[in-house]
Motif scaffolding. Structure first.
Motif, PDB file in Angstrom:
ATOM      1  N   LEU A  12      -4.667  -9.802   5.610  1.00 18.28           N
ATOM      2  CA  LEU A  12      -4.227  -9.316   4.293  1.00 18.28           C
ATOM      3  C   LEU A  12      -4.484  -7.824   4.149  1.00 18.28           C
ATOM      4  O   LEU A  12      -3.634  -7.073   3.629  1.00 18.28           O
ATOM      5  CB  LEU A  12      -4.957 -10.085   3.187  1.00 18.28           C
ATOM      6  N   LYS A  13      -5.642  -7.383   4.625  1.00 18.94           N
ATOM      7  CA  LYS A  13      -5.991  -5.961   4.563  1.00 18.94           C
ATOM      8  C   LYS A  13      -5.010  -5.126   5.373  1.00 18.94           C
ATOM      9  O   LYS A  13      -4.584  -4.039   4.950  1.00 18.94           O
ATOM     10  CB  LYS A  13      -7.415  -5.770   5.084  1.00 18.94           C
ATOM     11  N   ALA A  14      -4.638  -5.635   6.569  1.00 25.74           N
ATOM     12  CA  ALA A  14      -3.699  -4.917   7.438  1.00 25.74           C
ATOM     13  C   ALA A  14      -2.300  -4.877   6.831  1.00 25.74           C
ATOM     14  O   ALA A  14      -1.600  -3.858   6.905  1.00 25.74           O
ATOM     15  CB  ALA A  14      -3.662  -5.579   8.815  1.00 25.74           C
ATOM     16  N   ILE A  15      -1.876  -5.995   6.205  1.00 26.05           N
ATOM     17  CA  ILE A  15      -0.545  -6.058   5.592  1.00 26.05           C
ATOM     18  C   ILE A  15      -0.429  -5.073   4.422  1.00 26.05           C
ATOM     19  O   ILE A  15       0.603  -4.422   4.242  1.00 26.05           O
ATOM     20  CB  ILE A  15      -0.236  -7.495   5.120  1.00 26.05           C
ATOM     21  N   LEU A  16      -1.485  -4.956   3.641  1.00 28.23           N
ATOM     22  CA  LEU A  16      -1.475  -4.047   2.490  1.00 28.23           C
ATOM     23  C   LEU A  16      -1.362  -2.585   2.921  1.00 28.23           C
ATOM     24  O   LEU A  16      -0.892  -1.741   2.154  1.00 28.23           O
ATOM     25  CB  LEU A  16      -2.736  -4.246   1.652  1.00 28.23           C
ATOM     26  N   LYS A  17      -1.781  -2.283   4.150  1.00 30.38           N
ATOM     27  CA  LYS A  17      -1.714  -0.905   4.647  1.00 30.38           C
ATOM     28  C   LYS A  17      -0.324  -0.548   5.166  1.00 30.38           C
ATOM     29  O   LYS A  17      -0.026   0.628   5.369  1.00 30.38           O
ATOM     30  CB  LYS A  17      -2.741  -0.709   5.766  1.00 30.38           C
ATOM     31  N   ILE A  18       0.518  -1.553   5.424  1.00 27.78           N
ATOM     32  CA  ILE A  18       1.874  -1.297   5.916  1.00 27.78           C
ATOM     33  C   ILE A  18       2.708  -0.667   4.805  1.00 27.78           C
ATOM     34  O   ILE A  18       2.729  -1.152   3.667  1.00 27.78           O
ATOM     35  CB  ILE A  18       2.533  -2.607   6.410  1.00 27.78           C
ATOM     36  N   GLN A  19       3.411   0.395   5.128  1.00 24.76           N
ATOM     37  CA  GLN A  19       4.147   1.161   4.125  1.00 24.76           C
ATOM     38  C   GLN A  19       5.435   0.476   3.676  1.00 24.76           C
ATOM     39  O   GLN A  19       5.707   0.367   2.482  1.00 24.76           O
ATOM     40  CB  GLN A  19       4.485   2.555   4.688  1.00 24.76           C
ATOM     41  N   SER A  20       6.244   0.016   4.617  1.00 19.34           N
ATOM     42  CA  SER A  20       7.550  -0.547   4.270  1.00 19.34           C
ATOM     43  C   SER A  20       7.440  -1.999   3.827  1.00 19.34           C
ATOM     44  O   SER A  20       6.597  -2.759   4.316  1.00 19.34           O
ATOM     45  CB  SER A  20       8.499  -0.465   5.482  1.00 19.34           C
ATOM     46  N   ASN A  21       8.310  -2.391   2.901  1.00 20.78           N
ATOM     47  CA  ASN A  21       8.337  -3.773   2.424  1.00 20.78           C
ATOM     48  C   ASN A  21       8.789  -4.736   3.512  1.00 20.78           C
ATOM     49  O   ASN A  21       8.301  -5.871   3.596  1.00 20.78           O
ATOM     50  CB  ASN A  21       9.265  -3.891   1.213  1.00 20.78           C
ATOM     51  N   SER A  22       9.755  -4.288   4.338  1.00 21.99           N
ATOM     52  CA  SER A  22      10.243  -5.139   5.428  1.00 21.99           C
ATOM     53  C   SER A  22       9.132  -5.406   6.442  1.00 21.99           C
ATOM     54  O   SER A  22       9.025  -6.514   6.982  1.00 21.99           O
ATOM     55  CB  SER A  22      11.436  -4.473   6.123  1.00 21.99           C
ATOM     56  N   GLY A  23       8.310  -4.386   6.692  1.00 22.37           N
ATOM     57  CA  GLY A  23       7.179  -4.552   7.610  1.00 22.37           C
ATOM     58  C   GLY A  23       6.163  -5.535   7.066  1.00 22.37           C
ATOM     59  O   GLY A  23       5.607  -6.358   7.808  1.00 22.37           O
TER      60      GLY A  23
END
Length: 307
Positions: free
Chosen positions: A220-231
């Motif tokens: 969850l922490k890693a996903i929140l750091k992703i900039q793009s919504n598709s990512g």
């Protein structure tokens, strides 16, 4: 204790209180078993035959499907055989054997699900190093460790249960030999017999849940750091199916094994149906329907067959 005679067999009540629906139950469990076996074998075949799916995630998924095949085969065939019978019995050794394999496979699945969550953690948090970390040898070692740990954590409590004294009471209010109703029939020390099962079950379930929660916390922490919504959506989609399976499986296991005598009668049977019968059926559908690669692999195999 000298005057106590150990029972030679147990009478399983099963679904005997639904006498008028016995034929319906027979057909229901037979169809359910056939579908579960077919779907899990199909998923294993797809994973083995399509080179695109020769990845760590699908290696563990194949192991999980094989586990589900064994898991449901421990209980459902006996249920199907017993439904038409007036006297539903099982020998003492047969009961202990069924209890052992059911508990062993359940513990192994619990551990394997936590290993799969660790695999998802590596895939999302360390994508560049994932392939090198999760080598074929590492995958095999983790899968083998799940089976070995499941066996070791199960053996001691089942041996202790097999050594308990069972007096005249031999009627199990369940549809298979499960620890909670079986422990109630023993005339040995109730405190020790339940404590052994609680400690072993708790150690397996709690440690697996802790590892799973830690893995998904980092995910969850890693996903929140992703900039793009598709990512973010792509990263989340790789974990959604597993998270759904884990939530369903762990919730029922918690209710049954952290406090074995907590559930009574019909409620006990309903919860057991969820994790013993419906979970092996639903899991392959969850992973297949929500997984684009599995669906593409299925279509590819279908085309090969008809061309």
């Amino acid at each position: 204790m000298e005057n106590q005679t150990n029972v030679k067999e147990f009478i399983i009540l099963g679904f005997s209180n639904t006498g008028e629906y016995q034929n319906v139950l027979f057909v229901f469990f037979l169809i359910l078993y056939v579908i579960t076996i077919s779907v899990n074998i199909s998923l294993i075949t797809i994973i083995r035959c399509v080179r695109k799916l020769h990845k760590p995630m699908y290696f563990f998924l194949g192991n999980l499907s094989f586990l589900e095949l064994c898991y449901i085969s421990v209980t459902v065939p006996k249920i199907i055989i017993d439904i038409p019978r007036k006297r539903k019995s099982i020998s003492f050794n047969g009961c202990i054997s069924q209890l052992f394999f059911f508990t062993f496979l359940g513990a192994t699945e619990t551990i394997l699900l936590s290993v799969m969550s660790f695999d998802r953690f590596l895939a999302v948090c360390f994508p560049l190093r994932y392939t090198s970390i999760m080598s074929h040898k590492a995958c095999f070692s983790l899968a083998a460790a799940s089976w070995v740990l499941g066996f070791l954590t199960t053996s001691f409590p089942i041996i202790r249960i097999s050594q308990l004294h069972f007096c005249k009471a031999n009627i199990i209010n369940h549809f298979f030999c499960e620890s909670a109703p079986l422990l109630k029939l023993s005339c040995s020390n109730p405190y020790f017999r339940e404590l052994t099962v609680i400690i072993c079950a708790s150690s397996v379930i709690l440690s697996s849940v802790l590892l799973t929660m830690m893995s998904y916390g980092y995910i969850l922490k890693a996903i929140l750091k992703i900039q793009s919504n598709s990512g973010k959506q792509k990263a989340a989609s790789t974990c959604a199916s597993h998270l759904l399976v884990v939530t369903t499986f762990y919730s029922t296991m918690f209710a049954m094994y952290i406090k074995p005598t907590a559930s009574e009668g019909s409620l006990n049977k309903v919860m057991a149906l969820f994790y013993a019968v419906f979970t092996p059926l639903v899991n392959p559908f969850i992973y297949s329907i929500r997984n684009k690669e599995v669906k593409e692999a299925f279509l590819l195999l279908t085309k090969r067959k008809w061309l």
